[in-house]
Design a protein around this motif. Structure first.
Motif, PDB file in Angstrom:
ATOM      1  N   ALA A 192      -5.302   3.002  -1.117  1.00 55.20           N
ATOM      2  CA  ALA A 192      -6.253   2.128  -0.582  1.00 55.20           C
ATOM      3  C   ALA A 192      -7.434   2.148  -1.205  1.00 55.20           C
ATOM      4  O   ALA A 192      -7.760   2.980  -2.102  1.00 55.20           O
ATOM      5  CB  ALA A 192      -6.397   2.614   0.847  1.00 55.20           C
ATOM      6  N   THR A 193      -8.330   1.137  -1.031  1.00 57.70           N
ATOM      7  CA  THR A 193      -9.516   0.872  -1.743  1.00 57.70           C
ATOM      8  C   THR A 193     -10.402   2.168  -1.313  1.00 57.70           C
ATOM      9  O   THR A 193     -11.368   2.591  -2.144  1.00 57.70           O
ATOM     10  CB  THR A 193     -10.210  -0.249  -1.575  1.00 57.70           C
ATOM     11  OG1 THR A 193     -10.553  -0.532  -0.002  1.00 57.70           O
ATOM     12  CG2 THR A 193      -9.452  -1.412  -2.159  1.00 57.70           C
ATOM     13  N   ASP A 194     -10.647   2.417  -0.064  1.00 59.22           N
ATOM     14  CA  ASP A 194     -11.364   3.561   0.450  1.00 59.22           C
ATOM     15  C   ASP A 194     -10.953   3.901   1.777  1.00 59.22           C
ATOM     16  O   ASP A 194     -10.064   3.457   2.301  1.00 59.22           O
ATOM     17  CB  ASP A 194     -12.748   2.938   0.602  1.00 59.22           C
ATOM     18  CG  ASP A 194     -12.725   1.648   1.379  1.00 59.22           C
ATOM     19  OD1 ASP A 194     -12.240   1.444   2.659  1.00 59.22           O
ATOM     20  OD2 ASP A 194     -13.648   0.661   1.083  1.00 59.22           O
ATOM     21  N   GLU A 199      -7.739   3.821   7.011  1.00 58.11           N
ATOM     22  CA  GLU A 199      -7.841   3.810   8.323  1.00 58.11           C
ATOM     23  C   GLU A 199      -7.047   2.527   8.959  1.00 58.11           C
ATOM     24  O   GLU A 199      -6.523   2.528  10.021  1.00 58.11           O
ATOM     25  CB  GLU A 199      -9.148   4.158   8.880  1.00 58.11           C
ATOM     26  CG  GLU A 199      -9.142   4.056  10.457  1.00 58.11           C
ATOM     27  CD  GLU A 199     -10.692   3.974  11.086  1.00 58.11           C
ATOM     28  OE1 GLU A 199     -10.714   4.442  12.283  1.00 58.11           O
ATOM     29  OE2 GLU A 199     -11.709   3.549  10.299  1.00 58.11           O
ATOM     30  N   LYS A 200      -7.619   1.333   8.350  1.00 54.08           N
ATOM     31  CA  LYS A 200      -6.952   0.087   8.945  1.00 54.08           C
ATOM     32  C   LYS A 200      -5.703  -0.016   8.742  1.00 54.08           C
ATOM     33  O   LYS A 200      -4.825  -0.471   9.718  1.00 54.08           O
ATOM     34  CB  LYS A 200      -7.782  -1.159   8.097  1.00 54.08           C
ATOM     35  CG  LYS A 200      -9.142  -1.332   8.508  1.00 54.08           C
ATOM     36  CD  LYS A 200      -9.869  -2.366   7.795  1.00 54.08           C
ATOM     37  CE  LYS A 200     -11.302  -2.706   7.968  1.00 54.08           C
ATOM     38  NZ  LYS A 200     -11.961  -3.544   7.257  1.00 54.08           N
ATOM     39  N   PHE A 201      -5.158   0.646   7.518  1.00 55.53           N
ATOM     40  CA  PHE A 201      -3.685   0.546   7.656  1.00 55.53           C
ATOM     41  C   PHE A 201      -2.805   1.446   8.564  1.00 55.53           C
ATOM     42  O   PHE A 201      -1.928   1.018   9.113  1.00 55.53           O
ATOM     43  CB  PHE A 201      -3.372   1.266   5.822  1.00 55.53           C
ATOM     44  CG  PHE A 201      -1.902   1.673   5.930  1.00 55.53           C
ATOM     45  CD1 PHE A 201      -0.868   0.764   5.493  1.00 55.53           C
ATOM     46  CD2 PHE A 201      -1.537   3.008   6.250  1.00 55.53           C
ATOM     47  CE1 PHE A 201       0.356   1.053   5.385  1.00 55.53           C
ATOM     48  CE2 PHE A 201      -0.273   3.141   5.958  1.00 55.53           C
ATOM     49  CZ  PHE A 201       0.888   2.583   5.438  1.00 55.53           C
ATOM     50  N   GLN A 227       0.793  -1.198   0.027  1.00 60.61           N
ATOM     51  CA  GLN A 227       0.049   0.002  -0.124  1.00 60.61           C
ATOM     52  C   GLN A 227       0.940   1.350  -0.109  1.00 60.61           C
ATOM     53  O   GLN A 227       0.392   2.374  -0.524  1.00 60.61           O
ATOM     54  CB  GLN A 227      -0.908   0.009   1.280  1.00 60.61           C
ATOM     55  CG  GLN A 227      -2.229  -0.820   0.962  1.00 60.61           C
ATOM     56  CD  GLN A 227      -2.941  -0.726   2.291  1.00 60.61           C
ATOM     57  OE1 GLN A 227      -2.817  -1.328   3.150  1.00 60.61           O
ATOM     58  NE2 GLN A 227      -3.929   0.279   2.396  1.00 60.61           N
ATOM     59  N   GLU A 233     -12.033   3.898   4.759  1.00 59.86           N
ATOM     60  CA  GLU A 233     -11.993   2.730   5.881  1.00 59.86           C
ATOM     61  C   GLU A 233     -10.754   1.763   5.781  1.00 59.86           C
ATOM     62  O   GLU A 233      -9.927   1.801   6.699  1.00 59.86           O
ATOM     63  CB  GLU A 233     -13.247   1.968   5.996  1.00 59.86           C
ATOM     64  CG  GLU A 233     -14.434   2.776   6.140  1.00 59.86           C
ATOM     65  CD  GLU A 233     -14.964   3.518   5.187  1.00 59.86           C
ATOM     66  OE1 GLU A 233     -14.493   3.472   3.902  1.00 59.86           O
ATOM     67  OE2 GLU A 233     -15.846   4.556   5.374  1.00 59.86           O
ATOM     68  N   THR A 234     -10.269   1.612   4.798  1.00 60.31           N
ATOM     69  CA  THR A 234      -9.246   0.682   4.541  1.00 60.31           C
ATOM     70  C   THR A 234      -7.851   1.506   4.693  1.00 60.31           C
ATOM     71  O   THR A 234      -7.015   0.771   5.371  1.00 60.31           O
ATOM     72  CB  THR A 234      -9.126   0.054   3.122  1.00 60.31           C
ATOM     73  OG1 THR A 234     -10.419  -0.434   2.663  1.00 60.31           O
ATOM     74  CG2 THR A 234      -7.866  -0.950   2.684  1.00 60.31           C
TER      75      THR A 234
END
Length: 153
Positions: free
Chosen positions: A111-113, A118-120, A92, A115-116
């Motif tokens: 990232a895809t979006d 944020e997870k990263f 990423q 939220e993704t």
């Protein structure tokens, strides 16, 4: 030092890395054998480090792009090495630069979006245990994505 033919070869290959030796020789005004030898020398001398296809991130579903500024908790060799290993192994992370100012590094992350992303940051980056703080700026629109270096400077 690079001569005019080598500069033209580099410019041409940056625009079309799939150019055949024949196409390249026609573009720079050399016959194929000398052109091929110059390309090989440019590769061996490290001017050309690799060839790659440039992909459309949106077609791949990567709709979120951000710059993440990172400050490490400390600057020990272990922390810096751990961070560098993380950056090199995480797909990423598109780019990483050491910077001046209030932060130590700036990452360009895909990232895809949101939220993704944020997870990263929460699951991957902060869980390293070596990051003091981050600041994230979403890229709203890219106005220039060249990937081409100025060869004539």
């Amino acid at each position: 030092m690079l001569d005019a033919f080598e500069r033209l070869i580099l410019k041409t290959l940056q625009r079309n890395g799939r150019a055949s030796t024949q196409e390249l020789s026609e573009a720079v005004g050399l016959s194929t054998s000398p052109c091929w030898r110059r390309v090989k020398r440019l590769e061996e001398d490290g001017y050309i480090t690799r060839y790659a296809a440039i992909l459309d991130r949106k077609k791949l579903g990567l709709h979120a792009l951000a710059h993440v500024q990172v400050s490490l908790a400390d600057h020990t060799e272990d922390s810096i090495n751990k961070f560098q290993i993380f950056v090199q192994s995480n797909e990423q992370v598109l780019e990483c630069s050491s910077i001046t100012g209030d932060f130590d590094f700036i990452l360009k992350v895909a990232a895809t979006d949101p939220e993704t992303l944020e997870k990263f940051i929460m699951r991957d980056l902060l869980r390293l245990g070596i990051v003091r703080t981050t600041t994230t700026n979403f890229i709203l629109r890219q106005m220039k994505v060249a990937g081409v270096l100025p060869v004539d400077i």
